[in-house]
Write an enzyme that holds these catalytic residues in place. Structure first.
Site, mmCIF file in Angstrom:
data_model
loop_
_atom_site.group_PDB
_atom_site.id
_atom_site.type_symbol
_atom_site.label_atom_id
_atom_site.label_comp_id
_atom_site.label_asym_id
_atom_site.label_seq_id
_atom_site.Cartn_x
_atom_site.Cartn_y
_atom_site.Cartn_z
ATOM 1 N N SER A 17 -12.543 63.715 46.191
ATOM 2 C CA SER A 17 -11.851 64.933 46.376
ATOM 3 C C SER A 17 -10.589 65.090 45.359
ATOM 4 O O SER A 17 -10.588 66.121 44.662
ATOM 5 C CB SER A 17 -11.221 65.106 47.653
ATOM 6 O OG SER A 17 -12.445 65.436 48.536
ATOM 7 N N ILE A 30 -33.540 74.755 69.679
ATOM 8 C CA ILE A 30 -34.579 75.707 69.966
ATOM 9 C C ILE A 30 -35.869 74.851 69.877
ATOM 10 O O ILE A 30 -36.386 75.074 71.068
ATOM 11 C CB ILE A 30 -34.613 76.905 68.959
ATOM 12 C CG1 ILE A 30 -33.244 77.623 69.406
ATOM 13 C CG2 ILE A 30 -35.714 77.709 69.305
ATOM 14 C CD1 ILE A 30 -32.948 78.937 68.218
ATOM 15 N N GLU A 55 -19.995 69.416 45.594
ATOM 16 C CA GLU A 55 -19.346 70.565 44.792
ATOM 17 C C GLU A 55 -18.087 70.913 45.720
ATOM 18 O O GLU A 55 -17.671 72.144 45.449
ATOM 19 C CB GLU A 55 -20.303 71.852 44.600
ATOM 20 C CG GLU A 55 -21.430 71.185 43.606
ATOM 21 C CD GLU A 55 -22.226 72.221 42.777
ATOM 22 O OE1 GLU A 55 -21.567 73.399 42.704
ATOM 23 O OE2 GLU A 55 -23.347 72.005 42.496
ATOM 24 N N SER A 64 -15.834 70.824 52.722
ATOM 25 C CA SER A 64 -15.297 71.966 53.263
ATOM 26 C C SER A 64 -13.757 71.876 53.278
ATOM 27 O O SER A 64 -13.144 73.073 53.042
ATOM 28 C CB SER A 64 -15.769 72.193 54.806
ATOM 29 O OG SER A 64 -17.049 72.275 54.854
ATOM 30 N N GLN A 65 -13.306 70.465 53.524
ATOM 31 C CA GLN A 65 -11.762 70.455 53.427
ATOM 32 C C GLN A 65 -11.135 70.790 51.967
ATOM 33 O O GLN A 65 -10.168 71.378 52.068
ATOM 34 C CB GLN A 65 -11.346 69.274 53.839
ATOM 35 C CG GLN A 65 -11.583 68.768 55.308
ATOM 36 C CD GLN A 65 -13.332 68.891 55.599
ATOM 37 O OE1 GLN A 65 -13.918 68.579 54.665
ATOM 38 N NE2 GLN A 65 -13.609 69.177 56.658
HETATM 39 N N1 COS Z 1 -10.190 77.309 37.032
HETATM 40 C C1 COS Z 1 -9.494 76.886 35.982
HETATM 41 N N2 COS Z 1 -8.247 75.902 35.991
HETATM 42 C C2 COS Z 1 -8.227 75.577 37.129
HETATM 43 C C3 COS Z 1 -8.819 75.760 38.520
HETATM 44 C C4 COS Z 1 -10.066 76.577 38.127
HETATM 45 N N3 COS Z 1 -10.575 76.949 39.513
HETATM 46 N N4 COS Z 1 -8.470 74.877 39.386
HETATM 47 C C5 COS Z 1 -7.369 74.241 38.741
HETATM 48 N N5 COS Z 1 -7.387 74.494 37.534
HETATM 49 C C6 COS Z 1 -6.327 73.990 36.509
HETATM 50 C C7 COS Z 1 -4.940 74.278 37.162
HETATM 51 O O1 COS Z 1 -4.222 75.408 36.871
HETATM 52 C C8 COS Z 1 -4.078 73.096 36.679
HETATM 53 O O2 COS Z 1 -3.781 73.621 35.342
HETATM 54 P P1 COS Z 1 -2.202 73.507 34.677
HETATM 55 O O3 COS Z 1 -1.517 72.036 34.791
HETATM 56 O O4 COS Z 1 -2.254 73.923 33.421
HETATM 57 O O5 COS Z 1 -1.423 74.469 35.700
HETATM 58 C C9 COS Z 1 -5.178 71.983 36.503
HETATM 59 O O6 COS Z 1 -6.428 72.624 36.557
HETATM 60 C C10 COS Z 1 -4.945 71.031 37.395
HETATM 61 O O7 COS Z 1 -5.004 71.857 38.713
HETATM 62 P P2 COS Z 1 -4.352 71.132 40.124
HETATM 63 O O8 COS Z 1 -3.181 70.889 39.777
HETATM 64 O O9 COS Z 1 -4.610 72.140 41.364
HETATM 65 O O10 COS Z 1 -5.312 70.002 40.429
HETATM 66 P P3 COS Z 1 -5.168 69.109 41.661
HETATM 67 O O11 COS Z 1 -5.298 67.771 41.109
HETATM 68 O O12 COS Z 1 -4.293 69.258 42.664
HETATM 69 O O13 COS Z 1 -6.873 69.369 42.336
HETATM 70 C C11 COS Z 1 -8.667 70.155 43.317
HETATM 71 C C12 COS Z 1 -7.458 70.286 42.578
HETATM 72 C C13 COS Z 1 -8.368 69.202 44.509
HETATM 73 C C14 COS Z 1 -8.964 71.705 43.818
HETATM 74 C C15 COS Z 1 -9.700 69.669 42.800
HETATM 75 O O14 COS Z 1 -9.398 68.099 42.429
HETATM 76 C C16 COS Z 1 -10.973 69.476 43.295
HETATM 77 O O15 COS Z 1 -11.680 70.686 43.350
HETATM 78 N N6 COS Z 1 -11.478 68.694 43.834
HETATM 79 C C17 COS Z 1 -12.866 68.425 44.580
HETATM 80 C C18 COS Z 1 -13.760 67.909 43.376
HETATM 81 C C19 COS Z 1 -15.333 68.258 43.785
HETATM 82 O O16 COS Z 1 -15.672 69.484 44.108
HETATM 83 N N7 COS Z 1 -15.946 67.396 43.495
HETATM 84 C C20 COS Z 1 -17.445 67.553 43.791
HETATM 85 C C21 COS Z 1 -18.042 66.490 42.973
HETATM 86 S S1 COS Z 1 -18.736 67.405 41.735
HETATM 87 S S2 COS Z 1 -20.582 67.849 42.396
#
Ligand code: COS
Length: 384
Positions: free
Chosen positions: A131, A338, A364, A367-368
């Site tokens: 995550s 069912i 991807e 949910s959290q």
């Molecule tokens: N589109 C474009 N840019 C994005 C974005 C998006 N949807 N989401 C974040 N960013 C950018 C942010 O704007 C930030 O850029 P700046 O530093 O220039 O402002 C940068 O990316 C870092 O974003 P953020 O600070 O929000 O990152 P975090 O480390 O706090 O994490 C989450 C963000 C938790 C949302 C991310 O790590 C995530 O989606 N984790 C789950 C990963 C996942 O889905 N894994 C599944 C496996 S792949 S099948």
């Protein structure tokens, strides 16, 4: 946005027929053998299903998001393993190149992905970074006109089949967080790239995941996506925004299939002298499922149309993934209920789907993580 309803309906009809006549009859075989038969892979290729979301100039069908989710509703009415095979080429395994790749990278890889001649895979997750994707530790150190990659990626969908990987790695070792991450295209067979053993999963037999290991793996600098360091995390997030909407559509299709099976069973199964479908407690489960599927379907279509209208749908994509995947889990549970005892044994598809769809609430983005993305975006918007 639907560009040409007539052409789209032809595609939807042929996908729906293919699912009914070729995929559903082979579901059990795939589950038993953990393999999709090669003739079916060839038919998927012929139907153009590997290139749904790849632009036309690179050999794909260039579907709009609305068109793509309509196709996903149909494809998902069978075992998720079939969708998974073509899923990475249409989604996370190609979109990094589609969204941020250089023209040269697009011309080189996209036609092969669109034709299904190669499989593309997305390598973000690591043993210590799920995550918290920005904490990934795989490194890419520039040496002349190459980068040298070291690290391990985990649970990588289609890795055993993949010819190319979109790999997120740290190019700035002094900097923590997302800004140090870059995305690379790495070809399978590059010395220093190896695969772990195939994971034994709870479900989705026929779709494979494994570790991808980089040990001094030298990748040409020209394979840095977009030719720019430090923007790989954003590329990954943009890829996931689209992927999450696609997965939400897949949840809708799978739930529709499960409900159809449950309805048929309820109408056939007789207890207390009548079909169990006539009992109101069964009807409540059918009705709740129908209403929730309708809600998820409407959300997915709305978000897809907004994305086509060039709106930022990061929040909506997460809303869709959260609601649709949780909905799908509830429908799977009711579907087993069912079926009663018959839902707990493998004679009916209910048992298999129950295990298969469990993954939708995890990959991807769990949910959290969707909740976190939604709430963060709300807070950000309120501050403006
Ligand atoms: N589109 C474009 N840019 C994005 C974005 C998006 N949807 N989401 C974040 N960013 C950018 C942010 O704007 C930030 O850029 P700046 O530093 O220039 O402002 C940068 O990316 C870092 O974003 P953020 O600070 O929000 O990152 P975090 O480390 O706090 O994490 C989450 C963000 C938790 C949302 C991310 O790590 C995530 O989606 N984790 C789950 C990963 C996942 O889905 N894994 C599944 C496996 S792949 S099948």
């Amino acid at each position: 946005m639907i560009r040409d309803p007539e052409t789209l309906n032809l595609l939807l009809d042929s996908v729906s027929r293919f699912v009914r006549e070729r995929l559903i009859p082979n579901e059990e075989l795939v589950a038993e053998t953990d393999t999709i038969p090669t003739d079916i892979v060839a038919e998927i290729r012929e139907l153009g299903l590997f290139g749904l979301s790849i632009p036309e100039q690179y050999g794909g069908l260039n579907l709009t998001m609305e068109e793509e989710v309509l196709v996903a509703f149909e494809i998902a009415r069978t075992s998720p393993a079939f969708r998974s095979l073509m899923g990475t080429n249409n989604g996370i395994g190609s979109q990094g190149i589609v969204i941020d790749g250089t023209e040269e990278q697009k011309q080189h890889y996209l036609p092969l992905l669109a034709a299904g001649e190669i499989i593309g895979s997305f390598a973000l997750t690591e043993p210590g970074s799920g995550s918290d994707a920005a904490s990934l530790r795989t490194t890419a150190v520039r040496e002349g006109d190459h980068y040298v990659l070291n690290g391990t990626k985990r649970f990588i969908t289609n890795a055993p089949e993949a010819s190319i990987f979109t790999v997120m790695a740290r190019t700035d070792q002094g900097m923590k967080g997302a800004g140090a991450i870059s995305a690379f295209i790495v070809e399978a067979g590059t010395p220093g790239l190896s695969l772990g053993k195939i994971d034994k999963k709870m479900g989705q037999k026929g779709a494979h995941t494994c570790d991808v290991i980089f040990e001094n793996c030298r990748v040409p600098a020209s394979n840095l996506i977009g030719g720019q360091e430090g923007v790989g995390f954003k590329t990954a997030m943009r890829v996931l925004d689209k992927g999450r909407l696609h997965i939400a559509a897949v949840c809708v299709g799978a739930a529709e299939r499960m409900l159809e099976d449950a309805l048929r069973y309820a109408m056939e199964r007789v207890q207390f002298g009548k079909a169990i479908a006539e009992f109101q407690l069964i009807q409540a489960m059918l009705a709740d499922s129908k209403a929730e599927i309708y809600a998820a379907r409407s959300m997915v279509l709305d978000a897809a149309r907004r994305r086509d209208a060039k709106e930022d749908v990061s929040t909506e994509a997460s809303c869709c993934k959260l609601f649709a995947s949780e909905m799908c889990g509830r429908v799977a549970d009711r579907c087993v209920q069912i079926h009663g005892g018959a839902g707990y044994v493998s004679d009916y598809a209910a048992e298999r789907f129950y295990r298969d769809v469990r993954l939708f609430r995890i990959y991807e983005g769990t949910s959290q993580i969707q909740q976190l993305v939604i709430a963060r975006n709300m807070l950000k918007a309120a501050e403006l």
